[in-house]
Motif scaffolding. Structure first.
Motif, PDB file in Angstrom:
ATOM      1  N   ASN A  64     -64.823  34.444 -22.736  1.00  0.00           N
ATOM      2  CA  ASN A  64     -65.163  35.854 -22.880  1.00  0.00           C
ATOM      3  C   ASN A  64     -64.081  36.772 -22.339  1.00  0.00           C
ATOM      4  O   ASN A  64     -64.007  37.942 -22.711  1.00  0.00           O
ATOM      5  CB  ASN A  64     -66.494  36.151 -22.186  1.00  0.00           C
ATOM      6  N   CYS A  65     -63.238  36.274 -21.460  1.00  0.00           N
ATOM      7  CA  CYS A  65     -62.157  37.092 -20.887  1.00  0.00           C
ATOM      8  C   CYS A  65     -60.950  36.183 -20.691  1.00  0.00           C
ATOM      9  O   CYS A  65     -60.963  35.310 -19.832  1.00  0.00           O
ATOM     10  CB  CYS A  65     -62.588  37.708 -19.561  1.00  0.00           C
ATOM     11  N   LEU A  66     -59.917  36.386 -21.509  1.00  0.00           N
ATOM     12  CA  LEU A  66     -58.786  35.458 -21.522  1.00  0.00           C
ATOM     13  C   LEU A  66     -57.529  36.089 -20.939  1.00  0.00           C
ATOM     14  O   LEU A  66     -57.113  37.156 -21.395  1.00  0.00           O
ATOM     15  CB  LEU A  66     -58.466  34.999 -22.954  1.00  0.00           C
ATOM     16  N   PRO A  67     -56.891  35.434 -19.965  1.00  0.00           N
ATOM     17  CA  PRO A  67     -55.533  35.843 -19.581  1.00  0.00           C
ATOM     18  C   PRO A  67     -54.599  35.560 -20.744  1.00  0.00           C
ATOM     19  O   PRO A  67     -54.780  34.579 -21.472  1.00  0.00           O
ATOM     20  CB  PRO A  67     -55.207  34.942 -18.386  1.00  0.00           C
ATOM     21  N   SER A  68     -53.619  36.405 -20.953  1.00  0.00           N
ATOM     22  CA  SER A  68     -52.680  36.224 -22.056  1.00  0.00           C
ATOM     23  C   SER A  68     -51.268  36.156 -21.505  1.00  0.00           C
ATOM     24  O   SER A  68     -50.815  37.069 -20.825  1.00  0.00           O
ATOM     25  CB  SER A  68     -52.798  37.381 -23.051  1.00  0.00           C
ATOM     26  N   LEU A  69     -50.570  35.049 -21.771  1.00  0.00           N
ATOM     27  CA  LEU A  69     -49.213  34.832 -21.297  1.00  0.00           C
ATOM     28  C   LEU A  69     -48.252  34.920 -22.479  1.00  0.00           C
ATOM     29  O   LEU A  69     -48.500  34.328 -23.524  1.00  0.00           O
ATOM     30  CB  LEU A  69     -49.081  33.456 -20.640  1.00  0.00           C
ATOM     31  N   GLU A  70     -47.155  35.669 -22.311  1.00  0.00           N
ATOM     32  CA  GLU A  70     -46.162  35.776 -23.383  1.00  0.00           C
ATOM     33  C   GLU A  70     -44.896  35.029 -22.995  1.00  0.00           C
ATOM     34  O   GLU A  70     -44.409  35.143 -21.872  1.00  0.00           O
ATOM     35  CB  GLU A  70     -45.808  37.243 -23.654  1.00  0.00           C
ATOM     36  N   VAL A  71     -44.351  34.237 -23.937  1.00  0.00           N
ATOM     37  CA  VAL A  71     -43.088  33.530 -23.723  1.00  0.00           C
ATOM     38  C   VAL A  71     -42.065  34.017 -24.737  1.00  0.00           C
ATOM     39  O   VAL A  71     -42.394  34.735 -25.675  1.00  0.00           O
ATOM     40  CB  VAL A  71     -43.278  31.994 -23.828  1.00  0.00           C
ATOM     41  N   GLU A  72     -40.795  33.595 -24.530  1.00  0.00           N
ATOM     42  CA  GLU A  72     -39.692  34.200 -25.274  1.00  0.00           C
ATOM     43  C   GLU A  72     -39.617  33.795 -26.739  1.00  0.00           C
ATOM     44  O   GLU A  72     -39.131  34.564 -27.567  1.00  0.00           O
ATOM     45  CB  GLU A  72     -38.343  33.861 -24.624  1.00  0.00           C
ATOM     46  N   SER A  73     -40.055  32.589 -27.066  1.00  0.00           N
ATOM     47  CA  SER A  73     -39.820  32.099 -28.421  1.00  0.00           C
ATOM     48  C   SER A  73     -40.900  31.128 -28.851  1.00  0.00           C
ATOM     49  O   SER A  73     -41.634  30.558 -28.031  1.00  0.00           O
ATOM     50  CB  SER A  73     -38.458  31.406 -28.508  1.00  0.00           C
ATOM     51  N   LEU A  74     -40.982  30.909 -30.165  1.00  0.00           N
ATOM     52  CA  LEU A  74     -41.933  29.952 -30.713  1.00  0.00           C
ATOM     53  C   LEU A  74     -41.612  28.537 -30.245  1.00  0.00           C
ATOM     54  O   LEU A  74     -42.516  27.735 -29.981  1.00  0.00           O
ATOM     55  CB  LEU A  74     -41.904  30.018 -32.246  1.00  0.00           C
ATOM     56  N   GLU A  75     -40.331  28.230 -30.101  1.00  0.00           N
ATOM     57  CA  GLU A  75     -39.924  26.903 -29.636  1.00  0.00           C
ATOM     58  C   GLU A  75     -40.477  26.620 -28.244  1.00  0.00           C
ATOM     59  O   GLU A  75     -41.004  25.533 -27.976  1.00  0.00           O
ATOM     60  CB  GLU A  75     -38.401  26.806 -29.630  1.00  0.00           C
ATOM     61  N   ILE A  76     -40.367  27.599 -27.339  1.00  0.00           N
ATOM     62  CA  ILE A  76     -40.884  27.419 -25.983  1.00  0.00           C
ATOM     63  C   ILE A  76     -42.405  27.310 -26.007  1.00  0.00           C
ATOM     64  O   ILE A  76     -42.998  26.457 -25.337  1.00  0.00           O
ATOM     65  CB  ILE A  76     -40.438  28.583 -25.075  1.00  0.00           C
ATOM     66  N   LEU A  77     -43.059  28.169 -26.796  1.00  0.00           N
ATOM     67  CA  LEU A  77     -44.515  28.129 -26.883  1.00  0.00           C
ATOM     68  C   LEU A  77     -44.988  26.755 -27.349  1.00  0.00           C
ATOM     69  O   LEU A  77     -45.907  26.159 -26.762  1.00  0.00           O
ATOM     70  CB  LEU A  77     -45.004  29.221 -27.841  1.00  0.00           C
ATOM     71  N   GLN A  78     -44.362  26.234 -28.389  1.00  0.00           N
ATOM     72  CA  GLN A  78     -44.776  24.934 -28.918  1.00  0.00           C
ATOM     73  C   GLN A  78     -44.569  23.806 -27.909  1.00  0.00           C
ATOM     74  O   GLN A  78     -45.380  22.882 -27.816  1.00  0.00           O
ATOM     75  CB  GLN A  78     -44.022  24.636 -30.214  1.00  0.00           C
TER      76      GLN A  78
END
Length: 291
Positions: A64-78
């Motif tokens: 119901n309440c999600l922390p959201s983390l942003e990273v620099e690139s799709l490669e890092i996210l994957q």
């Protein structure tokens, strides 16, 4: 009333396990380690881990309440989600890739990264040369002609800084697209106490190419070069809604005093090195700034 969101916490069952999970995920050490409440500092935002059971609290894990983390690139996210249990698959939403995973304690966490635009792949960022000076002069003048906050002298300031002791040739960068210079960024040396810091000014993007990621790309490349050269902090006086996207927070949080007459929300800094020294003092700009 002025309201700010500067922290949040996640309920955890096993503090040691949760700390290990987030140290690996965030690639940084926990700032405050405690059996009840531990804290990570993410560019000035405090992410807490709360051992709720030890305080006799009840908690229902969910989404119901999600922390959201942003990273620099799709490669890092994957790479980050490769071994994690997903509760929402990697999906394109607007200008971002979005995914949700379940952490070691059962919390649902969102992770995002901006979608790389085709135009960005065609852009070249390189060090400025003397042959660029005239074109960059015109670019800066055009970029600031309709800027909300400008004294109309940014192009002349850039010329003056190039001849000063504060000038760093490797940190005067241009962005090229369509065989012309469409963006420019300059970092020069300043001082806080005995520490040499960087001053980001000016950042210019041609009016026809604004809001296309050019400014962001210039800042990221400048930060990359600055880190490689060992600079500890970068300071900027600018938009309090734009620069925090690149990790800038109010400079006072690093012990850097706000110059008289400058709005504290607009005077920001970013730490470029994990082992950067603690600061406590006023910033001394190159004399060409007239500050």
């Amino acid at each position: 009333m002025e309201c700010y969101i500067k922290s949040m916490y996640l309920c955890v069952n096993d503090m040691a396990r949760a700390i290990t999970f987030y140290e690996n995920l965030l690639e940084q050490k926990v700032l405050i380690k405690d059996e009840i409440y531990s804290v990570f500092d993410i560019h000035g935002f405090r992410l807490g881990l709360f051992a709720y059971q030890k305080m006799g609290e009840e908690h229902i894990f969910g989404s119901n309440c999600l922390p959201s983390l942003e990273v620099e690139s799709l490669e890092i996210l994957q790479s980050k989600i490769a071994q994690l249990e997903l509760c929402f698959p990697l999906t394109q939403i607007g200008d971002n890739w979005v995914v949700e995973f379940i952490d070691s304690e059962g919390n649902h966490i969102e992770m995002t990264t901006p979608i790389e635009k085709i135009e960005e792949k065609k852009m070249l960022i390189r060090q400025e040369t003397k042959n660029d000076y005239a074109e960059v002069y015109t670019l800066i003048k055009q970029a600031f002609a309709s800027a909300e906050h400008s004294d109309g002298t940014e192009h002349d300031l850039t010329n003056a800084l190039r001849t000063s002791d504060a000038f760093i040739p490797e940190l005067s960068l241009v962005a090229e697209r369509d065989d012309k210079i469409v963006g420019h960024i300059l970092f020069t040396k300043g001082k806080v106490g005995h520490e040499t810091v960087l001053i980001l000014a000016p950042l210019s993007v041609h009016p026809e190419y604004q809001k296309q990621g050019i400014g962001t790309a210039l800042i990221k490349e400048g930060h990359k070069i600055a880190k490689e050269r060992g600079y500890s902090y970068s300071l900027v006086l600018g938009s309090e809604t734009y620069y925090p996207r690149m990790g800038y927070i109010p400079a006072i949080q690093f012990g850097i005093h706000v110059p008289e007459g400058m709005p504290s929300d607009n005077f920001m800094a970013i730490k470029l090195q994990e082992n950067a020294p603690i600061l406590d003092g006023s910033v001394i700009y190159a004399k060409e700034f007239g500050i």
